[in-house]
Design an enzyme around this catalytic site. Structure first.
Site, PDB file in Angstrom:
ATOM      1  N   SER A 134      39.343  11.421  41.472  1.00  0.00           N
ATOM      2  CA  SER A 134      38.370  10.801  40.945  1.00  0.00           C
ATOM      3  C   SER A 134      38.228  10.945  39.146  1.00  0.00           C
ATOM      4  O   SER A 134      39.069  11.815  38.551  1.00  0.00           O
ATOM      5  CB  SER A 134      37.051  11.638  41.124  1.00  0.00           C
ATOM      6  OG  SER A 134      35.854  11.404  40.263  1.00  0.00           O
ATOM      7  N   TYR A 147      32.307  19.891  42.538  1.00  0.00           N
ATOM      8  CA  TYR A 147      32.951  18.337  43.013  1.00  0.00           C
ATOM      9  C   TYR A 147      33.989  18.153  41.923  1.00  0.00           C
ATOM     10  O   TYR A 147      35.259  18.152  42.119  1.00  0.00           O
ATOM     11  CB  TYR A 147      31.925  17.269  43.083  1.00  0.00           C
ATOM     12  CG  TYR A 147      32.731  15.941  43.134  1.00  0.00           C
ATOM     13  CD1 TYR A 147      32.968  15.673  44.407  1.00  0.00           C
ATOM     14  CD2 TYR A 147      32.895  14.906  42.364  1.00  0.00           C
ATOM     15  CE1 TYR A 147      33.745  14.437  44.856  1.00  0.00           C
ATOM     16  CE2 TYR A 147      33.332  14.096  42.500  1.00  0.00           C
ATOM     17  CZ  TYR A 147      33.838  13.407  43.740  1.00  0.00           C
ATOM     18  OH  TYR A 147      34.421  12.383  43.933  1.00  0.00           O
TER      19      TYR A 147
HETATM   20  N1  LIG Z   1      32.215   6.102  45.291  1.00  0.00           N
HETATM   21  C1  LIG Z   1      32.361   6.810  44.324  1.00  0.00           C
HETATM   22  O1  LIG Z   1      31.726   6.621  43.215  1.00  0.00           O
HETATM   23  C2  LIG Z   1      33.685   7.830  43.974  1.00  0.00           C
HETATM   24  C3  LIG Z   1      34.159   7.935  42.980  1.00  0.00           C
HETATM   25  C4  LIG Z   1      35.240   8.704  42.768  1.00  0.00           C
HETATM   26  C5  LIG Z   1      35.988   9.392  43.890  1.00  0.00           C
HETATM   27  N2  LIG Z   1      35.350   9.221  45.115  1.00  0.00           N
HETATM   28  C6  LIG Z   1      35.921   9.702  46.253  1.00  0.00           C
HETATM   29  O2  LIG Z   1      36.446   8.743  47.057  1.00  0.00           O
HETATM   30  C7  LIG Z   1      36.712   9.318  48.263  1.00  0.00           C
HETATM   31  C8  LIG Z   1      35.826   8.303  49.411  1.00  0.00           C
HETATM   32  O3  LIG Z   1      34.661   8.467  49.119  1.00  0.00           O
HETATM   33  P1  LIG Z   1      33.653   7.123  49.387  1.00  0.00           P
HETATM   34  O4  LIG Z   1      33.091   6.656  47.849  1.00  0.00           O
HETATM   35  O5  LIG Z   1      34.421   6.093  50.051  1.00  0.00           O
HETATM   36  O6  LIG Z   1      32.387   7.801  50.076  1.00  0.00           O
HETATM   37  P2  LIG Z   1      31.687   7.660  51.443  1.00  0.00           P
HETATM   38  O7  LIG Z   1      31.546   6.095  51.646  1.00  0.00           O
HETATM   39  O8  LIG Z   1      30.745   8.589  51.511  1.00  0.00           O
HETATM   40  O9  LIG Z   1      32.986   8.050  52.430  1.00  0.00           O
HETATM   41  C9  LIG Z   1      33.440   9.220  52.669  1.00  0.00           C
HETATM   42  C10 LIG Z   1      34.156   9.484  53.913  1.00  0.00           C
HETATM   43  O10 LIG Z   1      34.624  10.809  54.224  1.00  0.00           O
HETATM   44  C11 LIG Z   1      34.192  11.249  55.630  1.00  0.00           C
HETATM   45  N3  LIG Z   1      33.811  12.500  55.840  1.00  0.00           N
HETATM   46  C12 LIG Z   1      32.830  13.404  55.235  1.00  0.00           C
HETATM   47  N4  LIG Z   1      32.979  14.521  55.570  1.00  0.00           N
HETATM   48  C13 LIG Z   1      33.968  14.525  56.452  1.00  0.00           C
HETATM   49  C14 LIG Z   1      34.505  15.812  57.236  1.00  0.00           C
HETATM   50  N5  LIG Z   1      33.745  17.001  57.268  1.00  0.00           N
HETATM   51  N6  LIG Z   1      35.602  15.504  58.128  1.00  0.00           N
HETATM   52  C15 LIG Z   1      35.923  14.090  58.105  1.00  0.00           C
HETATM   53  N7  LIG Z   1      35.505  13.103  57.355  1.00  0.00           N
HETATM   54  C16 LIG Z   1      34.400  13.318  56.600  1.00  0.00           C
HETATM   55  C17 LIG Z   1      32.920  10.169  55.881  1.00  0.00           C
HETATM   56  O11 LIG Z   1      32.995  10.031  57.267  1.00  0.00           O
HETATM   57  P3  LIG Z   1      32.095  10.757  58.278  1.00  0.00           P
HETATM   58  O12 LIG Z   1      30.749  11.035  57.607  1.00  0.00           O
HETATM   59  O13 LIG Z   1      31.984   9.853  59.458  1.00  0.00           O
HETATM   60  O14 LIG Z   1      32.725  11.966  58.491  1.00  0.00           O
HETATM   61  C18 LIG Z   1      33.383   8.930  55.196  1.00  0.00           C
HETATM   62  O15 LIG Z   1      34.104   8.215  55.852  1.00  0.00           O
HETATM   63  C19 LIG Z   1      35.985  10.777  48.317  1.00  0.00           C
HETATM   64  O16 LIG Z   1      36.922  11.561  48.386  1.00  0.00           O
HETATM   65  C20 LIG Z   1      35.133  10.788  46.992  1.00  0.00           C
HETATM   66  O17 LIG Z   1      35.203  12.024  46.570  1.00  0.00           O
HETATM   67  C21 LIG Z   1      34.366   8.133  45.138  1.00  0.00           C
END
Ligand SMILES: NC(=O)c1ccc[n+]([C@@H]2O[C@H](COP(=O)([O-])OP(=O)(O)OC[C@H]3O[C@@H](n4cnc5c(N)ncnc54)[C@H](OP(=O)(O)O)[C@@H]3O)[C@@H](O)[C@H]2O)c1
Length: 256
Positions: A134, A147
């Site tokens: 991130s 985070y």
């Molecule tokens: N969106 C943003 O603005 C942003 C920005 C920078 C970085 N990121 C990073 O990008 C990555 C993906 O995030 P996203 O934006 O795609 O968010 P998201 O839509 O909330 O997806 C998060 C994923 O993580 C899974 N997850 C959560 N807890 C888990 C657990 N205990 N075991 C297994 N899987 C788990 C969730 O699936 P389940 O709930 O089904 O388990 C979901 O598939 C993350 O690492 C996040 O920190 C996001």
């Protein structure tokens, strides 16, 4: 058998990675991992490549062991490993629950390292590791402290790991997006009264971020940053003192 593994595939960028890796047609199987099984099955029905669903909670070591045992018995080699499972919670030190603090550390940092180290023995020359990081990795963030620290850990780990596996012909790319339209923001909001940023802008689509990430991984880039705003922030974090960057973020916080 060529396998790709995508964690966090039930939503957001993980789901998009699974779709875009599917379109590459380089795999015999794609393994998709997250807790919500029904979401994974729905994704499976959309992919052309054969797919295995792993409904696992990656904060539990025994669940990670299920994935790695399946890999050991498959006899396959891993082409892409994408560690996209992760979450964040806004709030100051007193507002984020112990459970969520530990969850962020366990999932974003500990599980990512455990999965990566367990999958690497199944990778060969040309295999690619993609670690979801991130822009928050670049600086300490008030009201998002754990985070941001977990992502700083991932960025540092990814750079060092890259140097360690280079001689094997395996690439490691840390993906550092700004705000992306996924379920992340809804999960990060920890209630209206909690400290945090006023707004999350600019927002980018998961499709664009992932397209660039896959391209950058294929070009063996150490870091993938999508968008001019976030590239500028990356540069500023290298040029400006941390204190100045932290003041900028401070100005973006809700006033109470
Ligand atoms: N969106 C943003 O603005 C942003 C920005 C920078 C970085 N990121 C990073 O990008 C990555 C993906 O995030 P996203 O934006 O795609 O968010 P998201 O839509 O909330 O997806 C998060 C994923 O993580 C899974 N997850 C959560 N807890 C888990 C657990 N205990 N075991 C297994 N899987 C788990 C969730 O699936 P389940 O709930 O089904 O388990 C979901 O598939 C993350 O690492 C996040 O920190 C996001």
């Amino acid at each position: 058998m060529r396998i790709s593994i995508v964690t966090g595939a039930s939503s957001g960028m993980g789901r998009e990675f699974a779709k875009q890796i599917d379109a590459l047609k380089e795999n015999d199987e794609i393994w998709i991992v997250a807790r919500r099984e029904e979401r994974l099955n729905e994704l499976k029905s959309q992919l052309k490549t054969a797919c295995r669903v792993f409904p696992l909670d990656l904060t539990k070591q025994e669940d990670i062991d299920i994935l790695i045992s399946a890999l050991a018995s498959s006899g396959g080699e891993v082409k892409y490993l994408v560690n996209s499972a992760g979450f964040g919670k806004f709030g100051d030190w007193s507002e984020v629950s112990r459970e969520n603090v530990n969850g962020m550390i366990d999932l974003n940092a500990k599980a990512l390292v455990n999965i990566t180290a367990s999958v690497l023995p199944y990778m060969k020359r040309g295999s690619r590791v993609i670690e979801m990081c991130s822009v928050s990795a670049y600086l300490p963030l008030e009201n998002f402290s754990v985070y941001a620290a977990s992502k700083a850990f991932v960025l540092s780990y990814s750079y060092a790991l890259r140097a360690e596996v280079r001689h094997k012909g395996i690439s490691v790319t840390a993906v550092c997006p700004g705000w992306v339209e996924t379920e992340f923001a809804a999960c990060a909001h920890n209630g209206d009264k909690v400290n945090g940023p006023k707004r999350l802008k600019p927002m980018t689509s998961a499709e664009k971020v992932v397209k660039k990430a896959v391209r950058d991984a294929c070009r063996n880039k150490p870091v993938s940053v999508y968008g001019i705003t976030w590239k500028a922030m990356h540069l500023m974090s290298k040029l400006l003192p941390k204190r100045a960057m932290m003041l900028l973020w401070h100005g973006m916080q809700k006033r109470k």
